[in-house]
Write an enzyme that holds these catalytic residues in place. Structure first.
Site, mmCIF file in Angstrom:
data_model
loop_
_atom_site.group_PDB
_atom_site.id
_atom_site.type_symbol
_atom_site.label_atom_id
_atom_site.label_comp_id
_atom_site.label_asym_id
_atom_site.label_seq_id
_atom_site.Cartn_x
_atom_site.Cartn_y
_atom_site.Cartn_z
ATOM 1 N N ASP A 183 35.372 52.113 54.368
ATOM 2 C CA ASP A 183 34.701 50.988 53.729
ATOM 3 C C ASP A 183 33.981 50.229 54.846
ATOM 4 O OD1 ASP A 183 35.433 49.566 50.763
ATOM 5 O OD2 ASP A 183 34.524 48.245 52.229
ATOM 6 N N ALA B 290 42.409 50.778 44.182
ATOM 7 C CA ALA B 290 43.077 50.022 45.237
ATOM 8 C C ALA B 290 42.025 49.505 46.207
ATOM 9 C CB ALA B 290 44.087 50.895 45.976
ATOM 10 N N LYS B 291 42.390 48.593 47.056
ATOM 11 C CA LYS B 291 41.519 48.145 48.143
ATOM 12 C C LYS B 291 42.396 47.462 49.172
ATOM 13 C CE LYS B 291 36.923 48.069 48.763
ATOM 14 N NZ LYS B 291 36.024 49.117 48.202
ATOM 15 N N GLY B 292 41.941 47.493 50.412
ATOM 16 C CA GLY B 292 42.732 46.822 51.427
ATOM 17 C C GLY B 292 41.933 46.650 52.692
ATOM 18 N N CYS C 180 45.981 46.116 48.272
ATOM 19 C CA CYS C 180 46.199 45.785 46.868
ATOM 20 C C CYS C 180 46.104 47.064 46.048
ATOM 21 C CB CYS C 180 45.171 44.773 46.372
ATOM 22 S SG CYS C 180 45.275 44.575 44.579
#
Lengths: 410, 179
Positions: A142, A101-103, A56
């Site tokens: 992460d 962002a992150k995913g 995202c």
């Protein structure tokens, strides 16, 4: 209330304070895009492993998208979207030129071999290599990922686009990683604490700290704080908790943890129930583990005068209100744990420059960034008579908002 | 005109709904038949109320002062009853009534109406109920008109607010929330 709900709640409160119209809030909260890809690999036993990968990209008006990649069975679209916006606010608070962002991939790394993890990572990069890049979107470690995973990402991306260390941060030192990256979040927590104490005319030496979580963040914070003369009187992790009112011997505790994988059973202190850590006798409480641990129930009994949020969203909104009423100062997550993304930024800059900075240089620059951010947040909080958390969100929304208006051509 | 003939003419006036010609005759027996030329004022806003009217022929313009101007708020057709509000509320005339074209009107005197009320009886009760129904119907249409007007005002204002949202946001980011 989940951690992501809490973040949204704090955003909304700040947005209301700023009197933002509904559409402006929608503009700021809506992600640019969320990409969902199939990540199918051959498992070691010859079976097919079906996974789904997400990325995202929330906002990039202040700079390329930036945020972690998480390998966890619960990763999905909602998860990625909520955490991506948090990155946007965090990079804005410490004023590094990134968006958010992150995913991740919905796989369970604890049940997978190194070879399987490498295959899943490389397959994922094959699927998303055209939406990431040094000037586009820069992933980072992460939950469930580490420096090795970042190395695979760089390697796979470079096959498509030529040698590109700046496409990810948190890489191994031997592959264009940065000095100080691993301890950056813990070090940032210490600098943040020092900034606040300085305003109160106090110093670290002699203060009593209780730290929940002894992983990458908690253990480095404990070591650095102890080096400055702070007394770490209690620590806990998933295996248990120990306390010593005189201060735990942190170097010996680190050896113990390296040997036994937990703080439990450490001889330099007495065992205590892990759930008592948050309400134990101390001056500063550092939640450095999970979200949502400071709740309506235990907020009444916290004895620290200062809470430093090294974890993401450790305090529920109800608990936050109670702490505020009780006069307990909270250094909010989007500021307190932003040391990690700040040094990620330094790593990216070094990669773009093909240049390596010394550790002292990096630590000085990190201290400067944390001090400048504190100055802004503290100034706003004092002027408007609001909490540091609300001020931090307002600073972030303001910076993102101004950049967004320019980029929209207004 | 004979009271009974007049009563038959007025049988379908809302004020006399559900009444026999005899009952109507007792009420309009004392009514005064009036003729107005176009443009002539029948009653004036703010004047004391001395009776009410039944419009038999022609059209009547109802006008209300709005600051310095006068706005037409309604046009009445034959068989309409007007000027009755003051009889109930006791307030001066709430609007002016002007003949829009040559009109024939029956005026029922305040004293005659009060005498009827004092006398009581089925016809009077019916009359007062009909009066209340007329006022209720008017209130109902007024409420509907008000709701529509409110909606229109809201609608008219919103696009402008929406345009200003971004301006307000930008201004605030460089003033109140500058750092």
């Amino acid at each position: 209330m989940s951690a992501t709900d809490a973040t949204r709640w704090f955003f909304t409160r700040a947005a209301r304070r700023m009197d933002l119209a509904e559409r402006i809030q929608t503009l700021l909260l809506t992600p640019s895009r969320t990409v969902k890809v199939e990540v199918a690999i051959e498992l070691d036993n010859g079976e097919l492993g079906n996974f789904t990968g997400y990325r995202c990209q929330h906002a990039n008006d202040r700079g390329p998208y930036k945020g972690g990649l998480r390998y966890h069975p619960q990763v999905d679209e909602d998860h990625a979207e909520a955490l991506a916006s948090l990155m946007t606010w965090k990079t804005a608070v410490v004023d590094v030129p990134f968006g958010g962002a992150k995913g991740g991939i919905n796989c369970d790394p604890r049940t997978m071999s190194q070879k399987e993890l490498e295959r899943v990572t490389r397959r994922f990069v094959q699927q998303i290599h055209d939406i990431i890049g040094p000037q586009v979107d820069i992933p980072a470690p992460d939950m469930g990922t580490n420096a090795t995973v970042m190395a695979w990402i760089m390697s796979e991306y470079s096959k498509f686009h030529g040698f590109s260390p700046a496409v990810v941060t948190g890489k191994p030192l031997d592959l264009h990683g940065s000095a100080g990256r691993e301890e950056a979040t813990g070090r940032g927590v210490m600098y943040a604490t020092e900034e606040l104490l300085r305003r109160q005319g106090r110093q670290l030496a002699g203060l009593r700290f209780a730290i929940q979580g002894f992983g990458n963040v908690g253990s480095h914070a404990a070591r650095l704080l102890a080096e400055q003369g702070a007394r770490i009187v209690a620590v806990s992790d998933i295996g248990g908790a120990v306390r010593n009112p005189e201060g735990l011997d942190i170097p010996r505790l680190l050896e113990h943890v390296a040997r036994t994988r937990s703080v439990a059973g450490f001889e330099g202190g007495e065992p205590m129930p892990a759930d008592e850590l948050l309400v134990s006798e101390c001056d500063v409480l550092i939640p450095a583990a999970l979200g949502g641990v400071i709740t309506r129930e235990n907020a009444q009994h916290i004895r620290a005068g200062l809470v430093v949020e090294a974890a993401n969203a450790p305090t529920t909104p109800e608990a936050d209100e109670i702490l505020e009423k009780r006069g307990i100062v909270v250094l909010p997550d989007i500021y307190a744990n932003a040391g990690g993304v700040t040094v990620s930024y330094f790593e990216w800059v070094q990669n773009l420059q093909n240049f390596r900075w010394e550790l002292d240089d990096i630590n000085d620059k990190l201290r400067g960034r944390m001090a400048a951010a504190f100055e802004t947040i503290y100034g706003l909080a004092t002027r408007k008579k609001i909490s540091l958390r609300e001020a931090a969100y307002i600073v972030a929304i303001g910076r993102v908002g101004r950049a967004t208006l320019y980029m929209m051509g207004m | 005109m004979e009271p009974m003939e007049l009563a038959r003419q007025l049988a379908d006036v809302s004020l006399f709904q559900g009444m026999s010609p005899e009952q109507i005759a007792t009420i309009v027996g004392g009514a005064e038949r009036q003729h107005y030329a176009a443009g002539e004022v029948i009653c004036r806003e703010g004047d004391p109320v001395d009776g009410f009217y039944i419009l038999l022929e022609g059209r009547v313009s109802v006008r209300k002062a709005q600051g310095e101007r006068e706005a037409e708020v309604a046009v009445l057709s034959p068989k309409a009853v007007f000027g009755e509000m003051g009889l109930i509320g006791g307030k001066p005339r709430s609007a002016s009534c002007v003949a829009a074209e040559p009109c024939v009107i029956y005026r029922i005197d305040r004293a005659a109406f009060e005498e009827l009320c004092a006398r009581g009886g089925a016809a009077t009760v019916r009359l007062v109920l009909n009066l209340a129904a007329i006022i209720a119907a008017r209130l109902e249409s007024l409420t509907a008109a008000f709701a529509e007007l409110t909606e229109r005002v809201e609608h008219a204002r919103k696009p402008e607010d929406k345009v200003h949202e971004l301006d307000v946001f930008r201004d605030k980011l460089y003033t109140e929330w500058a750092f």
